[in-house]
Design a protein around this motif. Sequence first.
Motif, mmCIF file in Angstrom:
data_model
loop_
_atom_site.group_PDB
_atom_site.id
_atom_site.type_symbol
_atom_site.label_atom_id
_atom_site.label_comp_id
_atom_site.label_asym_id
_atom_site.label_seq_id
_atom_site.Cartn_x
_atom_site.Cartn_y
_atom_site.Cartn_z
ATOM 1 N N GLY A 13 0.860 -1.189 0.000
ATOM 2 C CA GLY A 13 0.000 0.000 0.000
ATOM 3 C C GLY A 13 0.893 1.234 0.000
ATOM 4 N N GLY A 16 4.345 0.118 1.702
ATOM 5 C CA GLY A 16 5.044 -1.005 1.071
ATOM 6 C C GLY A 16 5.569 -0.660 -0.318
ATOM 7 N N THR A 35 -2.652 -8.620 -0.959
ATOM 8 C CA THR A 35 -3.908 -9.301 -1.261
ATOM 9 C C THR A 35 -4.740 -8.581 -2.338
ATOM 10 N N ALA A 36 -4.395 -7.332 -2.657
ATOM 11 C CA ALA A 36 -5.207 -6.573 -3.622
ATOM 12 C C ALA A 36 -4.960 -7.076 -5.040
ATOM 13 N N LYS A 95 -1.740 -8.764 11.120
ATOM 14 C CA LYS A 95 -0.292 -8.996 11.233
ATOM 15 C C LYS A 95 -0.052 -10.431 11.751
ATOM 16 N N SER A 115 6.688 -2.458 9.761
ATOM 17 C CA SER A 115 6.547 -0.998 9.627
ATOM 18 C C SER A 115 5.565 -0.421 10.644
ATOM 19 N N SER A 117 3.136 1.413 12.927
ATOM 20 C CA SER A 117 3.256 2.782 13.450
ATOM 21 C C SER A 117 3.035 2.874 14.945
ATOM 22 N N PRO A 139 9.149 3.225 9.517
ATOM 23 C CA PRO A 139 9.611 4.325 8.663
ATOM 24 C C PRO A 139 8.724 5.552 8.813
ATOM 25 N N ASN A 141 6.566 8.264 6.325
ATOM 26 C CA ASN A 141 6.005 8.326 4.984
ATOM 27 C C ASN A 141 6.524 9.536 4.196
HETATM 28 N N1 LIG Z 1 0.764 5.603 6.091
HETATM 29 C C1 LIG Z 1 1.715 6.056 6.901
HETATM 30 O O1 LIG Z 1 1.952 7.268 7.014
HETATM 31 C C2 LIG Z 1 2.575 5.077 7.680
HETATM 32 C C3 LIG Z 1 3.840 5.502 8.100
HETATM 33 C C4 LIG Z 1 4.678 4.574 8.766
HETATM 34 C C5 LIG Z 1 4.215 3.286 9.019
HETATM 35 N N2 LIG Z 1 2.967 2.914 8.602
HETATM 36 C C6 LIG Z 1 2.542 1.543 8.895
HETATM 37 O O2 LIG Z 1 2.728 0.755 7.727
HETATM 38 C C7 LIG Z 1 1.746 -0.295 7.680
HETATM 39 C C8 LIG Z 1 0.990 -0.189 6.372
HETATM 40 O O3 LIG Z 1 0.344 1.067 6.308
HETATM 41 P P1 LIG Z 1 -0.115 1.722 4.924
HETATM 42 O O4 LIG Z 1 -0.357 3.161 5.212
HETATM 43 O O5 LIG Z 1 0.797 1.341 3.823
HETATM 44 O O6 LIG Z 1 -1.526 0.987 4.712
HETATM 45 P P2 LIG Z 1 -2.299 0.731 3.346
HETATM 46 O O7 LIG Z 1 -3.699 0.435 3.711
HETATM 47 O O8 LIG Z 1 -2.013 1.839 2.377
HETATM 48 O O9 LIG Z 1 -1.584 -0.591 2.780
HETATM 49 C C9 LIG Z 1 -1.783 -1.856 3.320
HETATM 50 C C10 LIG Z 1 -1.690 -2.858 2.183
HETATM 51 O O10 LIG Z 1 -1.750 -4.171 2.735
HETATM 52 C C11 LIG Z 1 -2.569 -4.968 1.900
HETATM 53 N N3 LIG Z 1 -3.030 -6.086 2.687
HETATM 54 C C12 LIG Z 1 -4.114 -6.191 3.485
HETATM 55 N N4 LIG Z 1 -4.134 -7.403 4.082
HETATM 56 C C13 LIG Z 1 -3.010 -8.064 3.659
HETATM 57 C C14 LIG Z 1 -2.455 -9.341 3.909
HETATM 58 N N5 LIG Z 1 -3.050 -10.192 4.734
HETATM 59 N N6 LIG Z 1 -1.313 -9.690 3.285
HETATM 60 C C15 LIG Z 1 -0.689 -8.835 2.429
HETATM 61 N N7 LIG Z 1 -1.182 -7.598 2.140
HETATM 62 C C16 LIG Z 1 -2.319 -7.235 2.751
HETATM 63 C C17 LIG Z 1 -3.639 -4.043 1.374
HETATM 64 O O11 LIG Z 1 -4.189 -4.523 0.164
HETATM 65 C C18 LIG Z 1 -2.833 -2.743 1.174
HETATM 66 O O12 LIG Z 1 -2.297 -2.659 -0.134
HETATM 67 C C19 LIG Z 1 0.879 -0.123 8.927
HETATM 68 O O13 LIG Z 1 1.344 -0.920 9.972
HETATM 69 C C20 LIG Z 1 1.086 1.364 9.265
HETATM 70 O O14 LIG Z 1 0.888 1.646 10.629
HETATM 71 C C21 LIG Z 1 2.133 3.773 7.926
#
Ligand SMILES: NC(=O)c1ccc[n+]([C@@H]2O[C@H](COP(=O)([O-])OP(=O)(O)OC[C@H]3O[C@@H](n4cnc5c(N)ncnc54)[C@H](O)[C@@H]3O)[C@@H](O)[C@H]2O)c1
Length: 311
Positions: A13, A16, A35-36, A95, A115, A117, A139, A141
Amino acid sequence: MSDLQNTAVLGAGVIGMSWAALFLASGRNVAVFDTAENTEAATRSYIDMAWPALRELGFLKTGSPGRISFHSSPADAVRQAEFIQESVPERIAIKHALFAEIEPALKADAIVASSASGLTLSEMQEGWSDPSKLVLGHPFNPPHLIPLVEVFANARTKDGVIDRAERFYRDVGKITIRLRREVPGHVANRLQAALWREALNLVMSGVASVKDVDTAVWAGPGLRWAAMGPTMLFHLAAGPGGISAFCERYSDSFNRWWDDLGRLHFDEAMAKRLSEEMAKEVGGESTAELSAKRDALIVAMQKAIGHVRSE
Ligand SMILES: NC(=O)c1ccc[n+]([C@@H]2O[C@H](COP(=O)([O-])OP(=O)(O)OC[C@H]3O[C@@H](n4cnc5c(N)ncnc54)[C@H](O)[C@@H]3O)[C@@H](O)[C@H]2O)c1
């Protein structure tokens, strides 16, 4: 130089996809699972978007966007990987289910970094039969542009894993800090949360608009914070006496301000007010356009900071 050349990105997402771009840029192989349904197209298009900035930042010494593969199960994605960055949604059940699925497929020396948060390492370790390969690698963003990664391991982590993880992050251009003990939100998100709480308090109590509070951050202390941390800056704010002179001079003021800070909890009124003020501020600009603007500014700042720091 880290020996970890084969990486996997689980969850592609917002976070990632950015990790995938950075790992590719550093010359690693990247195996992706999400999974998307549109993962491959979305990830390739994100990498195309990120590549010019990574080139400008000097990351593309050996990297190639072609060293990416897409897999139909998380176990397949991790099978060859030495370093796995997990970035699935911030839900403990998701997770845990993912960790249970990959654990039997991992190489003996593999490292899995989450990752997450706000979820803590010990909460995530409950999803493993042996959590010795898991560390926190949080990390900011977007991870391909912002250098900070917060790392944490505890007594259940195998010796040496956190050192190897930090070496890996440094190799791909990151700056790491190590937590001494775990707290929800780690370090940097707590700092953001503390500042944002007061930002919203100033808005909700009628002191200033959202736009002006944002400006007060980026045009004021934010610019200094990008150069040095707040305590070092205060060390420079009371003449040659340094931080001791600063404490003597300003502790009463800080106590007065601290006693007056807001103690908010999110509610609907606050969310509505933010949406209304942001709609006015943003005008017709899309989030993609604003993100591109943000990224261009970050690249320019990074280049300037990198140049000064390497002198
Ligand atoms: N967005 C931010 O600013 C930020 C910053 C640092 C850390 N994080 C952390 O990073 C992680 C991801 O956050 P994000 O913002 O990228 O979320 P997101 O919703 O944008 O991405 C999550 C992705 O995981 C996929 N997914 C869902 N279930 C899954 C599974 N079982 N196996 C594999 N993929 C699966 C979804 O399709 C989606 O593409 C979280 O733990 C979040 O706390 C987010």
